[in-house]
Design a protein around this motif. Structure first.
Motif, PDB file in Angstrom:
ATOM      1  N   VAL A  58      -9.011  -2.369  -4.590  1.00 44.15           N
ATOM      2  CA  VAL A  58      -8.568  -1.700  -3.774  1.00 44.15           C
ATOM      3  C   VAL A  58      -9.280  -1.845  -2.541  1.00 44.15           C
ATOM      4  O   VAL A  58      -9.973  -1.082  -2.045  1.00 44.15           O
ATOM      5  N   ARG A  59      -8.068  -1.640  -1.619  1.00 42.00           N
ATOM      6  CA  ARG A  59      -8.189  -1.555  -0.020  1.00 42.00           C
ATOM      7  C   ARG A  59      -8.354   0.042   0.247  1.00 42.00           C
ATOM      8  O   ARG A  59      -6.344   0.262   0.370  1.00 42.00           O
ATOM      9  N   ILE A  60      -8.343   0.637   0.544  1.00 42.92           N
ATOM     10  CA  ILE A  60      -8.032   1.962   1.037  1.00 42.92           C
ATOM     11  C   ILE A  60      -8.308   2.278   2.710  1.00 42.92           C
ATOM     12  O   ILE A  60      -9.618   1.467   3.600  1.00 42.92           O
ATOM     13  N   THR A 102     -12.919  -1.237   0.388  1.00 47.64           N
ATOM     14  CA  THR A 102     -12.650  -1.923  -0.257  1.00 47.64           C
ATOM     15  C   THR A 102     -13.751  -1.009  -1.787  1.00 47.64           C
ATOM     16  O   THR A 102     -14.584  -1.111  -1.657  1.00 47.64           O
ATOM     17  N   ALA A 103     -12.971  -1.097  -2.698  1.00 49.20           N
ATOM     18  CA  ALA A 103     -13.340  -0.174  -3.825  1.00 49.20           C
ATOM     19  C   ALA A 103     -13.497  -1.685  -4.942  1.00 49.20           C
ATOM     20  O   ALA A 103     -12.155  -1.858  -4.838  1.00 49.20           O
ATOM     21  N   TRP A 128      -3.755   5.104   3.030  1.00 46.83           N
ATOM     22  CA  TRP A 128      -2.922   4.349   2.520  1.00 46.83           C
ATOM     23  C   TRP A 128      -3.916   3.442   1.527  1.00 46.83           C
ATOM     24  O   TRP A 128      -5.149   3.839   1.438  1.00 46.83           O
ATOM     25  N   THR A 129      -3.670   3.108  -0.147  1.00 47.12           N
ATOM     26  CA  THR A 129      -4.642   2.800  -0.904  1.00 47.12           C
ATOM     27  C   THR A 129      -4.053   1.424  -1.131  1.00 47.12           C
ATOM     28  O   THR A 129      -2.185   1.454  -1.948  1.00 47.12           O
ATOM     29  N   GLY A 130      -3.787   0.504  -1.457  1.00 52.24           N
ATOM     30  CA  GLY A 130      -3.358  -1.003  -1.311  1.00 52.24           C
ATOM     31  C   GLY A 130      -4.023  -1.984  -2.096  1.00 52.24           C
ATOM     32  O   GLY A 130      -5.206  -1.994  -2.299  1.00 52.24           O
ATOM     33  N   ALA A 165       1.150  -1.499  -0.032  1.00 49.36           N
ATOM     34  CA  ALA A 165       0.089   0.234  -0.485  1.00 49.36           C
ATOM     35  C   ALA A 165       0.957   1.249   0.156  1.00 49.36           C
ATOM     36  O   ALA A 165       2.112   1.308   0.493  1.00 49.36           O
ATOM     37  N   PHE A 166       0.144   2.254  -1.143  1.00 45.03           N
ATOM     38  CA  PHE A 166       1.151   3.516  -0.747  1.00 45.03           C
ATOM     39  C   PHE A 166       0.977   4.295   0.042  1.00 45.03           C
ATOM     40  O   PHE A 166      -0.412   4.364  -0.016  1.00 45.03           O
TER      41      PHE A 166
END
Length: 301
Positions: free
Chosen positions: A275-277, A262-263, A286-288, A142-143
């Motif tokens: 995509v997990r936020i 989760t998107a 964090w986006t991972g 995650a960034f």
């Protein structure tokens, strides 16, 4: 006589040196799939390792040839704070930052034996600056949310234009916001995920991210779609890290959503991006997600 003939057909030393200096070099290559744990359901990324010595034109030429949304080139870091450097190219230009290339490049660098100073927090250097990448116990990456280059509400004329290119009635747009963290995103909020999935856009002449919520009992919180122009046509990105990151910042800070969630993205394209936020105690968003390697080999550049 014979020695004289041989000396005449031998290439001069300068020509040999030029040949060896300019001949293509074999470099390690990976093609990875980002935001999926199952190959071929996320967003593909080409990664060239040990890319020092490749000039800008060659990078762009190779990125155009791969014909993926992005291709990255791994480099040695130029600052002691970073673990590695990366440059990110679309088929038409270089990007200062992008989300799925960040996670895919980090995965490839680690898989090739990269050793970060901090095993749990990798630091990537790119034209946008230093990007922190967190590694979870299960291997997901995650960034940290990068700063926005442009934010704030979108003017009425632009919203009207967005509605027109998305072939939506103006009233369908709940709100719109500039959420540009590099690619230039305009975010559009619709009332539901079903409305997002039903979009059939016309020619899109700006980078558009569309988001809509799922019902409360659903496994995912939002459906996301990303559209941008390329070579005179509208392109839809399968799964977009930079857009999900900036959407998360907007939705959280405006009070419309709270992390974690989760998107889903790529559904309309037959993909299954997840995509997990999440949000840290210090407020960092964090986006991972997961990354898998699909191809390993070498390329001549």
């Amino acid at each position: 006589m014979f020695r004289h003939l041989v000396s005449r057909i031998e290439p001069p030393r300068a020509a040999l040196e030029t040949f060896w200096q300019t001949r293509p070099v074999l470099r390690a290559f990976r093609q990875v799939d980002v935001f999926t744990a199952e190959p071929y359901l996320g967003n593909a990324l080409a990664v060239v390792h040990e890319a020092t010595g490749i000039d800008d034109d060659a990078m762009l030429r190779f990125a155009r040839w791969t014909n993926l949304s992005e291709t990255t080139f791994l480099l040695a870091a130029t600052t002691p704070e970073a673990d590695y450097g990366v440059r990110i190219f679309t088929p038409v230009s270089e990007l200062p930052f992008a989300g799925h290339p960040t996670l895919g490049s980090c995965h490839a660098w680690l898989e090739a034996g990269g050793r970060p100073r901090d095993p749990a927090l990798i630091v990537q250097e790119c034209p946008a600056g230093l990007i922190r990448v967190r590694r979870s116990d299960d291997g997901d990456l995650a960034f940290a949310e990068p700063p926005l280059l442009r934010s704030g509400p979108v003017d009425d004329a632009t919203i009207d234009h967005v509605a027109d290119v998305l072939r939506l009635p103006r009233a369908a747009i709940v709100e719109a916001q500039w959420v540009d963290n590099g690619p230039g995103w305009v975010a559009v909020l619709l009332s539901s995920a079903a409305e997002v999935l039903a979009i059939e856009p016309g020619f899109v002449d700006l980078d558009l991210g569309v988001v809509g919520p799922y019902p409360a009992a659903s496994d995912a919180a939002f459906e996301v779609r990303a559209f941008f122009p390329l070579n005179g046509a509208t392109v839809e990105d399968p799964v977009t890290g930079s857009l999900n990151a900036s959407l998360a910042g907007w939705l959280i800070r405006s009070g419309r959503a709270s992390a974690p969630w989760t998107a889903l993205q790529g559904t309309a394209l037959g993909r299954a991006g997840r995509v997990r936020i999440s949000q840290g105690e210090d407020g960092t968003i964090w986006t991972g997600g997961s990354v898998v390697t699909c191809i390993r080999g070498e390329v001549e550049i």
